[in-house]
Design a protein around this motif. Structure first.
Motif, PDB file in Angstrom:
ATOM      1  N   SER A 119       1.635 -18.095  -0.061  1.00 51.19           N
ATOM      2  CA  SER A 119       2.782 -16.766   0.005  1.00 51.19           C
ATOM      3  C   SER A 119       2.788 -16.329  -1.473  1.00 51.19           C
ATOM      4  N   ASN A 121      -4.764 -10.322  -2.232  1.00 53.08           N
ATOM      5  CA  ASN A 121      -4.978 -10.807  -0.682  1.00 53.08           C
ATOM      6  C   ASN A 121      -5.964 -10.256   0.083  1.00 53.08           C
ATOM      7  N   GLY A 137       7.911  -5.890   2.753  1.00 55.62           N
ATOM      8  CA  GLY A 137       7.750  -5.540   1.530  1.00 55.62           C
ATOM      9  C   GLY A 137       8.548  -5.835   0.653  1.00 55.62           C
ATOM     10  N   SER A 144      -0.278  -8.202  -5.618  1.00 55.64           N
ATOM     11  CA  SER A 144      -0.390  -9.246  -4.478  1.00 55.64           C
ATOM     12  C   SER A 144      -1.338  -8.703  -3.300  1.00 55.64           C
ATOM     13  N   ARG A 145      -1.194  -7.403  -2.867  1.00 59.25           N
ATOM     14  CA  ARG A 145      -1.864  -6.864  -1.985  1.00 59.25           C
ATOM     15  C   ARG A 145      -3.390  -6.813  -2.197  1.00 59.25           C
ATOM     16  N   LYS A 201       4.216  -6.730  -6.337  1.00 55.48           N
ATOM     17  CA  LYS A 201       3.654  -6.562  -4.726  1.00 55.48           C
ATOM     18  C   LYS A 201       2.238  -5.899  -4.745  1.00 55.48           C
ATOM     19  N   ASP A 255       5.980 -10.000   3.689  1.00 58.83           N
ATOM     20  CA  ASP A 255       4.925  -8.850   3.642  1.00 58.83           C
ATOM     21  C   ASP A 255       5.429  -7.771   4.702  1.00 58.83           C
TER      22      ASP A 255
END
Ligand code: P6P
Length: 344
Positions: free
Chosen positions: A178, A52, A199, A48-49, A45, A196
């Protein structure tokens, strides 16, 4: 898993509940595996943040460092490596990590922090695509420590050099349109999508099996002239006589994931006369073996052209391997042509 307990496969269930329900089916479970999977997905996670929003922060581009293969490491490579290794070392229930971005294994030094699991990881695969907003991914494999002495005794590199058939679990996180986690612990391939707004990873694919249609042909054909006669014959046949559509992202996780869901074959043949690519480009321990484990669980096949990837005994941490993965018939065809043309 007994029939009564299919709650862990209910579409939309969050990963934490999925893991808790699954764990209840194993009375001897200590919770270490659940903790480890939780740490991997937490790190996923965080990465990923960052992936992105990479264009907004100062994290794109190449670092000054090179990995053990002499490849310039992208700054996001180093970031992802730090996030995953720190998350696992401190409370992942593991004793040693083998990472693509580290020339040597990372050990959990304090016995009280050590767990029985061993992790192999490519923290961010697809580096060549990072700066162009193309899907990239994290690939991981989980083994049990096999050297004697349990967690009281420090792990060694031998604990990492295990064949893929001894994997306890394997998975990948794809940072694409995604962010998805796909994993198997040996009895089913699950797909979770990161919501998202919450979370949380929510179950989006309760049971992934690869369609046995021919589907996508994924190979970098610009290397055609460097391949052996057998590899050339196989790709030529797929391209001219098969029912394939060519699609090659150049990010193994993205190509693998699309083929897993839609059907297809991914090839990275060796290039005998090209320095550093005599055994292909992909790495056995933290790319091919975990993906092969997933693919076999989903009904496909994975080979180095002569044997199952999962049967290969790694000789060293960063060993490369030819990699043919996907549709069973296609993998068999490749093995046949390599035997006939290259060994005949
Ligand atoms: P090529 C990405 O750098 C990677 O390691 C894999 O993800 C991908 O499948 C492969 O290299 C692409 O290599 O030589 O086709 O660019």
């Amino acid at each position: 898993m007994s029939k009564s307990s299919n709650k862990h496969m209910e579409k939309g269930i969050d990963l934490r509940r999925h893991i808790a329900i699954t764990q209840r089916e194993y009375p001897n479970a200590t919770g270490e595996f659940s903790q480890l999977l939780g740490q991997i997905t937490l790190a996923g996670k965080i990465v990923s943040r960052e992936v992105n929003r990479a264009g907004l922060g100062d994290i794109l581009g190449k670092s000054k460092n090179e990995n053990v293969h002499g490849e310039r490491q992208a700054r996001l490579d180093l970031y992802a490596n730090a996030v995953f290794t720190r998350s696992l070392i401190h409370n992942g229930g593991i004793c040693i990590i083998g990472s693509e971005e580290e020339s040597d294994p990372i050990h959990v030094r304090k016995p009280e922090l050590r767990g029985k699991y061993v992790v192999t990881i490519d923290p961010l695969d697809g580096s060549s695509n990072i700066d162009y907003n193309v899907s990239i991914g994290t690939i991981f494999g989980i083994y049990r420590k096999k050297t004697p002495g349990g967690v009281e005794k420090a792990a060694t590199v031998e604990d990492l050099l295990q064949p893929g058939k001894d994997l306890v679990a394997a998975g990948y996180i794809i940072y694409g349109s995604s962010t998805m986690l796909v994993y198997t612990a040996g009895d089913n391939v699950y797909g979770f999508t990161l919501d998202d707004s919450l979370g949380e990873f929510l179950l989006s694919y309760p049971k992934i099996t690869m369609p046995q249609r021919e589907g996508y042909l994924s190979v970098n054909e610009s290397n055609f002239k460097s391949w052996s006669a057998g590899a050339q014959k196989a790709v030529k046949e797929f391209r001219e006589n098969g029912d394939y559509t060519s699609r090659y992202v150049g990010s193994c996780v993205a190509d693998f994931h699309r083929n897993l869901l839609s059907g297809g074959i991914f090839l990275y043949p060796p290039e005998p006369k090209v320095v550093g690519k005599g055994e292909g480009k992909l790495r056995l321990l933290y790319e091919a073996a975990p993906l092969a484990y997933i693919m076999e669980q989903a009904g496909g096949a994975a080979s180095d052209g002569y044997r199952r990837i999962l049967e290969k005994q790694p000789e060293h941490l960063h060993q490369k391997t030819p990699f043919y993965v996907g549709n069973k018939k296609a993998v068999k065809k490749i093995e046949q042509y390599l035997r006939e043309e290259d060994q005949g």
